[in-house]
Design an enzyme around this catalytic site. Structure first.
Site, mmCIF file in Angstrom:
data_model
loop_
_atom_site.group_PDB
_atom_site.id
_atom_site.type_symbol
_atom_site.label_atom_id
_atom_site.label_comp_id
_atom_site.label_asym_id
_atom_site.label_seq_id
_atom_site.Cartn_x
_atom_site.Cartn_y
_atom_site.Cartn_z
ATOM 1 N N SER A 75 0.840 -1.202 0.000
ATOM 2 C CA SER A 75 0.000 0.000 0.000
ATOM 3 C C SER A 75 0.870 1.246 0.000
ATOM 4 O O SER A 75 2.001 1.227 0.492
ATOM 5 C CB SER A 75 -0.885 0.038 1.250
ATOM 6 O OG SER A 75 -0.107 0.336 2.389
ATOM 7 N N ASP A 76 0.342 2.326 -0.567
ATOM 8 C CA ASP A 76 0.975 3.618 -0.324
ATOM 9 C C ASP A 76 0.753 3.935 1.162
ATOM 10 O O ASP A 76 -0.082 3.314 1.831
ATOM 11 C CB ASP A 76 0.382 4.700 -1.236
ATOM 12 C CG ASP A 76 1.358 5.873 -1.413
ATOM 13 O OD1 ASP A 76 2.275 6.026 -0.577
ATOM 14 O OD2 ASP A 76 1.199 6.636 -2.393
ATOM 15 N N TRP A 77 1.505 4.874 1.677
ATOM 16 C CA TRP A 77 1.528 5.117 3.123
ATOM 17 C C TRP A 77 0.200 5.685 3.626
ATOM 18 O O TRP A 77 -0.154 6.818 3.331
ATOM 19 C CB TRP A 77 2.686 6.070 3.445
ATOM 20 C CG TRP A 77 3.959 5.356 3.792
ATOM 21 C CD1 TRP A 77 4.749 5.582 4.883
ATOM 22 C CD2 TRP A 77 4.606 4.302 3.073
ATOM 23 N NE1 TRP A 77 5.830 4.710 4.882
ATOM 24 C CE2 TRP A 77 5.757 3.919 3.793
ATOM 25 C CE3 TRP A 77 4.309 3.583 1.896
ATOM 26 C CZ2 TRP A 77 6.619 2.898 3.384
ATOM 27 C CZ3 TRP A 77 5.162 2.567 1.485
ATOM 28 C CH2 TRP A 77 6.298 2.242 2.229
ATOM 29 N N GLY A 78 -0.525 4.844 4.341
ATOM 30 C CA GLY A 78 -1.814 5.292 4.847
ATOM 31 C C GLY A 78 -2.941 5.143 3.855
ATOM 32 O O GLY A 78 -4.017 5.703 4.045
#
Ligand SMILES: *[C@@H]1O[C@H](CO)[C@@H](O)[C@H](O)[C@H]1NC(C)=O
Ligand SMILES: *[C@@H]1O[C@H](CO)[C@@H](O)[C@H](O)[C@H]1NC(C)=O
Ligand SMILES: *[C@@H]1O[C@H](CO)[C@@H](O)[C@H](O)[C@H]1NC(C)=O
Ligand SMILES: *[C@@H]1O[C@H](CO)[C@@H](O)[C@H](O)[C@H]1NC(C)=O
Ligand SMILES: *[C@@H]1O[C@H](CO)[C@@H](O)[C@H](O)[C@H]1NC(C)=O
Ligand SMILES: *[C@@H]1O[C@H](CO)[C@@H](O)[C@H](O)[C@H]1NC(C)=O
Ligand SMILES: *[C@@H]1O[C@H](CO)[C@@H](O)[C@H](O)[C@H]1NC(C)=O
Ligand SMILES: *[C@@H]1O[C@H](CO)[C@@H](O)[C@H](O)[C@H]1NC(C)=O
Ligand SMILES: *[C@@H]1O[C@H](CO)[C@@H](O)[C@H](O)[C@H]1NC(C)=O
Ligand SMILES: *[C@@H]1O[C@H](CO)[C@@H](O)[C@H](O)[C@H]1NC(C)=O
Ligand SMILES: *[C@@H]1O[C@H](CO)[C@@H](O)[C@H](O)[C@H]1NC(C)=O
Ligand SMILES: *[C@@H]1O[C@H](CO)[C@@H](O)[C@H](O)[C@H]1NC(C)=O
Length: 800
Positions: A284-287
């Site tokens: 995932s991208d961060w968050g």
């Protein structure tokens, strides 16, 4: 098979005028309000890395459920930007993930390479490969297992996009080749590459949910993309990435058809794992994770940074929630095993279990120093290891190769020992606010911009400024170098030039910059800091004004036709050797050979066909679903738009001048498919990474002869464009698409033959109803030249 049809372009145009309105009328927003469910998540079979897969399988078989979940869920308090905690019981010392696409971002004693955009502007496959090789070597030497790059999303739908420069080009073919070269090279260095961001991450504005005035959650922007456009534009370079064996694909912040990318089963299970046969892991991208079990089932394999948001103290959707979900039967442990195997296969394939360098101790200080029990279980080595080696040479060479000469009149360039040189603009000198341009452009008034901001930036260990490099080079000729770096002062010609003597200088170099960074889109395409007034002021005073831009995307250049602006040089984001690579071009030590990887239009409104979705109303909305970005232009972005609508542009895609001249002859296209009959549909075969392998069968080969007709040695980029047939009832096919290029270096008078392999995918369109790449009936036009509008040779062929 080969025949000549010079009127092809015009034949194509007739079809279009009918198709235009049809395209607009058929856009039905309702079709984009949900994503089709694709379940279950296809398990990997380790295709392409069978031995490593077997190792991963054995490794995972030996883990407890809690340990497996540890592999999948990041821990925020570790030494790197992303951290998978060690499991010392089985001699696994964790995974260190570091930004970014042009540099190991935070590290000390590391190189800042030219941005992806600059690399693309070189159109030089060999240099792009070397960039990947050296980048990979630096990540590895710092103990990072996973590099968070390269970037193919944003592709560059809008020139206003804040992150366009991290990737390569709005042309999917050029980006695809750059992805493939970069990934192969990085992984050959031993570091795992991450192709990001999958997919439709074409704007920064509202890329993440926000909280409204009434405390409602306003969801992230939804990129609404039709299936054909998805395949032929946005997914195309990711197919190259998967085919190159990329370890990881990062899903994006935005929604797709109103469903978050990191829990979109159509995108992850369907497009990426099933259709493209991706064997690695989706990170995932961060968050960007907004659900627990739902994201796992949709195909996400690794949650970064782990906790919700970025704070260590926050809980995670994953972690013990996944363990509990397996234990109560709502999630199958087989899926957990598949995720763990996907993560461990590239680790074993790249032999990261064998003597991998320890993490640079300084990395921990640059992040949050840990108090967590696992922190000390990471393997640390020395601090501040210098990993730069001789990479500066490649950085200088590639940045010069990615510098595009757009205008050159009155023999302004190359410089020939001018007696006086004026250097103007706040982009010429040393950065007064430090070498780490992470945050807002407003913080960086004074100083050359070598790289953009955000996670794609790099900590410069040094930057050779244009001013310093010019002083050094000019000293050889005894030239006088005078400078003004204050744009406010320069903007006022009445007072600006009083300190210059003799006046005006023989040549006036104006250095402009354009800030671009993750998290915010550009609000103008003009260069920053009063650039128009700066150029006009200098040009009113100096009849030999050379404008140089350091930029993260297309600029409008209202001064381009000014008679005193004798030359324009687009130097993009060059990295740490900025001044050297520029001086190499200005003095002709390197003959310019860069070509625009995007279009420079006349005016900002010329780009309105694919604007950033934004308005005051949206900024103040209370409707959670208000942010909708309909990609109504379909395939027609960048040059495809300007060609289709027959619009004149300032400098077209693929354009760039040289100090010498080239000609081209003998365009020939041969069927090289071993005398087999070509079918409209690809032969059915088992899926491999990249999708159906027969999509990459070479069916035709185009050849042409390129000659250096000038008196200087130099390099150029012959380009092959194809005009695929329009398909009745379908949205318009672009009038031409890039399908081959090669950088060739030639002595005066020398000729060489270039060849372009045309694969099945290159001559097919994506038929959404058949869910297949199809070769449309009809002749395919082939146009070879030195830019998308400098076509020298035309022919056509009939595949079916
Ligand atoms: C989005 O919607 C379009 C139109 O219904 C569909 O063709 C496409 O497959 C969808 N894409 C995703 C990722 O849901
Ligand atoms: C399982 O782990 C033990 C250590 O706990 C180790 O001795 C053994 O070799 C491992 N087996 C595999 C297949 O990795
Ligand atoms: C929104 O939430 C904040 C704190 O969470 C609170 O202080 C504020 O009053 C709330 N505003 C509204 C309009 O409910
Ligand atoms: C599980 O996820 C929820 C959010 O849905 C969170 O509130 C909870 O704290 C999580 N549990 C753990 C143990 O992290
Ligand atoms: C299973 O556990 C998860 C995580 O604790 C929880 O969200 C879910 O509601 C549970 N499901 C059942 C059927 O108990
Ligand atoms: C920009 O240039 C104009 C002259 O055209 C000048 O009046 C103005 O002060 C300049 N602004 C800044 C911020 O330098
Ligand atoms: C830049 O020039 C303007 C106009 O002359 C002046 O007011 C300003 O103080 C200068 N800035 C610096 C940093 O010298
Ligand atoms: C070009 O430069 C000369 C000075 O060499 C100046 O006199 C002239 O006005 C300039 N032309 C324009 C259009 O600004
Ligand atoms: C440019 O200006 C210089 C004086 O500054 C003059 O000698 C020269 O002839 C001018 N060139 C042109 C092309 O007008
Ligand atoms: C988005 O719209 C707001 C409100 O009109 C504006 O302030 C902001 O600059 C816009 N952002 C971009 C990137 O255009
Ligand atoms: C394209 O536009 C140019 C002028 O911009 C015009 O001369 C030409 O006829 C146009 N071609 C077609 C096919 O519409
Ligand atoms: C190719 O097609 C032609 C005409 O349909 C047929 O006669 C020939 O046998 C085919 N060749 C092969 C190799 O299949």
């Amino acid at each position: 098979m080969t025949s000549t049809r010079k009127n092809l372009v015009f034949a194509g145009l007739l079809v279009i005028l009918n198709a235009v309105s049809a395209q607009m009328l058929t856009w039905d927003h309702y079709l984009f309000t949900s994503s089709p469910p694709v379940y279950p998540s296809p398990p990997t079979a380790g295709i392409g890395w069978e031995t490593a897969f077997a190792q991963a399988d054995a490794f995972v078989a030996n883990l407890t459920l809690e340990e497996k979940v540890t592999l999948l869920t990041g821990v925020a308090q570790g030494p790197c930007i992303g951290n998978i905690a060690p499991i010392p019981r089985v001699d696994f010392y964790g995974l260190c993930l570091q930004d970014g696409p042009a540099s190991i971002r935070q590290a000390t004693y590391a190189s800042v390479f030219p941005a992806g955009l600059t690399a693309a502007a070189s159109w030089d496959k060999g240099l792009i490969y070397s960039r990947g090789l050296y980048l990979g070597a630096e990540f590895k030497a710092k103990g990072a297992h996973v590099a968070l790059g390269p970037v193919a999303g944003p592709l560059g739908r809008s020139g206003y996009g804040g992150r366009g420069w991290e990737g390569f080009s709005p042309d999917p073919y050029l980006t695809g080749i750059a992805m493939e070269q970069t990934i192969s090279a990085m992984q050959r260095s031993g570091v795992q590459a991450t192709a990001k961001h999958f997919i439709g991450n074409e704007q920064e504005t509202q890329r993440n949910p926000t909280i409204s005035q009434n405390n409602d959650t306003i969801e992230a922007v939804s990129s609404n993309i039709d299936d054909r456009t998805m395949h032929e534009l946005y997914m195309w370079p990711f197919a190259n990435a998967v085919r190159a064996g990329v370890a990881s694909v990062m899903c994006s912040y935005n929604r797709l058809n109103s469903s978050y990318s990191c829990q979109n089963s159509k995108a992850l299970n369907g497009l990426l794992k099933e259709e493209l046969g991706f064997q690695g892991y989706v990170m995932s991208d961060w968050g960007a994770v907004h659900a627990g079990v739902a994201s796992v089932k949709a195909g996400l394999d690794m949650n970064m940074p782990g906790p919700i948001g970025f704070l260590v103290t926050e809980p995670s959707f994953w972690g013990s929630n996944l363990t509990a979900s397996v234990n109560n039967g709502s999630l199958s442990e087989m899926r957990i095993d598949d995720m763990a195997r996907r993560i461990m296969s590239p680790y074993f394939h790249l032999r990261q279990d064998m003597d991998y360098p320890p993490i640079d101790m300084e990395s921990g200080n640059l992040n949050i120093l840990g108090v967590q029990p696992y922190f000390d279980t990471f393997k640390f080595g020395r601090a501040n290891v210098d990993v730069r080696q001789t990479h500066a040479q490649l950085i200088r060479e590639l940045a010069a190769a990615g510098t595009v000469l757009l205008k050159n009149t009155n023999n302004a360039l190359p410089l020939r020992a001018p007696k006086t040189i004026g250097v103007f603009g706040n982009d010429a000198g040393n950065p007064t606010n430090g070498l780490y341009t992470l945050s807002s452009g407003g913080d960086y008034e004074y100083g050359t911009l070598a790289i953009g901001g955000g996670s794609g930036t790099g900590r410069l260990s040094y930057v050779l400024t244009p001013l310093d490099a010019l002083k050094i080079r000019a000293a050889r000729d005894g030239s006088l170098v005078q400078f003004l770096l204050n744009n406010t002062l320069i903007s006022d010609p009445a007072i600006a030039f009083q300190s210059i003597a003799p006046s005006p200088p023989e040549v006036c170099l104006v250095l402009l910059k354009t800030w671009a960074a993750e998290g915010a889109d550009r609000t103008t395409l003009l260069a920053d800091w009063n650039s128009t007034a700066v150029v006009e002021s200098v040009a009113s005073y100096c009849n030999n004004t050379v404008v140089i831009t350091h930029t993260g995307g297309p600029n409008t250049m209202p001064w381009a036709k000014h008679p005193n602006v004798t030359a324009i040089v687009a130097a993009h984001f060059p990295g740490q050797e900025s001044g050297n690579s520029l001086v190499d071009i200005l003095y002709g030590d390197v003959n310019p050979s860069g070509k625009l990887p995007y279009t420079i239009a006349h005016e900002e409104r010329d780009y309105a066909f694919a604007d950033i979705t934004n308005s005051t109303e949206l900024q103040e909305t209370e409707d959670p679903n208000a942010w909708q970005s309909d990609f109504k232009e379909g395939l027609l972005i960048d040059y495809r738009h300007f060609d289709y609508y027959n619009r004149s542009v300032l400098y077209e895609f693929g354009f760039g001048l040289s100090y010498t001249t080239f000609s081209m002859s003998n365009l020939i296209i041969c069927n090289v498919y071993n005398n087999r009959n070509i079918t409209a549909r690809p032969p059915r075969t088992a899926i491999a990474p990249g999708g159906n392998p027969t999509l990459y069968d070479v069916l035709y080969r185009a050849t042409a002869v390129v000659t250096n007709t000038g008196s200087l040695a130099g390099a150029t980029v012959p380009q092959l464009y194809l005009s695929l047939p329009q398909v009745p009832g379908e949205a318009p096919t672009p009038l031409k698409v890039l399908r081959g290029f090669e950088k060739v270096s030639l002595q005066p008078g020398q000729s060489t033959m270039v060849s372009f392999d045309l694969m099945r995918r290159d001559i097919s369109y994506w038929d959404a109803s058949q869910q297949e790449w199809i070769i449309a009936p009809g002749a395919i036009g082939a146009q070879a030249g030195f830019s998308s509008r400098d076509i020298r040779l035309v022919t056509s062929f009939l595949p079916l």
